[in-house]
Each structure stands twice: as C-alpha cells, then as structure tokens.
Design a protein around this motif. Structure first.
Motif, short mmCIF file in Angstrom:
data_model
loop_
_atom_site.label_atom_id
_atom_site.label_comp_id
_atom_site.label_asym_id
_atom_site.label_seq_id
_atom_site.Cartn_x
_atom_site.Cartn_y
_atom_site.Cartn_z
N MET A 182 88.89 29.55 63.40
CA MET A 182 88.61 28.36 64.18
C MET A 182 89.55 28.34 65.38
N ASP A 190 81.61 22.86 69.58
CA ASP A 190 81.11 24.09 68.94
C ASP A 190 81.69 25.32 69.62
N ASN A 247 85.37 25.81 68.65
CA ASN A 247 85.50 26.34 67.30
C ASN A 247 84.98 27.77 67.16
N CYS A 266 88.35 19.12 66.78
CA CYS A 266 88.96 20.33 67.32
C CYS A 266 90.47 20.19 67.37
N ALA A 322 93.41 19.72 63.46
CA ALA A 322 92.13 19.17 63.03
C ALA A 322 92.31 17.96 62.10
#
Length: 165
Positions: free
Chosen positions: A1, A97, A100, A132, A152
């Motif tokens: 991530m 998105d 990540n 995030c 996170a």
C-alpha cells in the motif's frame, strides 16, 4: 500500500525540487509519472529536464509519443497504470485508489500561492479521509522537515505547526 507525500515548496521552486525527487524515485528503481493538466508547464519541465547538467540527465518523454510505455519518466496527464511513483504538480488530481496502487504519490505545491495551498489542503483531507497514509513535508532553511504524518489508522504530528491535520 502506497502513501501520499505532500511537498510544500517555499525555498526551492518546482524546477529544482522535481528533478531531485525524480532522481530519488529513479534511484529506488521506480518508473515515474509526472502528472499535470497544464500542457505549457509539462513542456517547460520537459525542456528543463533536457537542458539540465549532463551528470543529472533524466531520461524521460512527454506523453503522447510512440514510446510512452518505454519511458522511465513520463510527463503527462495520463492514468497511473504501470508506474510505481506518481508526482502531481500544479494541482493535478490523484485518487485514493491510485495512492494505494503505487509505491509513492508525491504532491508538490507552491507554498506562496494561496490557491495551491488550499487545493493541497483539500487533497490531504480527501486522501486521508479515504484511508490513505500521508506525510506533509515543508522546507525550512533549505532543508525538508516532516511536519505531519497520518497513517491509515492513526495520526501522529511531528510538530504543532502542521497545517494539514
């Protein structure tokens, strides 16, 4: 991530900071996308990278050419598929998105421009609210100092003056 790293430019302009960060990303073996919707800025950055010192040459290309997929550094407003690092300049958008999906997202903004500062604050909030991880870096006396970090699951402030918490 991945994580989003916000760079608040006050001492050094984009033209100095961007090649330094691209060099670090390339040193990590990452393929880099420099994203902006400002075509004139991308052209200026392209010219600057071609004219830099020979020992600091950055192999790159402008998006839209026949060899985009082969470029180690691509400048353009394109999707981040195939890149390990996305560098957003001039307020270019990045999604949670994307953050990540890549190793690192760098968001560089002019600390002397109130609109750019507000936009970066909005990006920080949107990305961290979406879960995030993010770090906020500011220039102080020519050096980079981490001012805030949000994991996170938790928030840890490095100093009390962080404007993005």
């Amino acid at each position: 991530m991945g994580a989003a790293y916000f760079y608040h430019l006050t001492d050094s302009p984009l033209e100095v900071t961007l090649p330094m960060l691209v060099g670090k990303a390339r040193g990590a073996g990452w393929r880099v996308l420099v994203r902006s919707s400002d075509e004139a800025l991308l052209k200026r950055l392209d010219d600057m990278l071609w004219q830099g010192p020979e020992d600091q040459f950055v192999p790159h290309g402008l998006a839209g050419g026949p060899h985009d997929a082969d470029q180690p550094v691509l400048l353009g407003n394109v999707v981040s598929d195939g890149f390990a690092c996305v560098m957003s300049v001039a307020g270019a958008e990045v999604t949670p998105d994307e953050v990540n999906a890549v190793e690192r997202t760098c968001i560089l903004f002019d600390g002397h421009n109130g609109d750019a500062l507000q936009h970066a604050r909005g990006q920080w909030k949107a990305l961290t609210d979406a879960g995030c991880s993010a770090q906020y870096w500011a220039q102080e006396g020519g050096r980079w100092t981490k001012k805030a970090e949000k994991q996170a699951a938790t928030t840890r402030l490095v100093t009390c003056s962080a404007p993005y918490t």
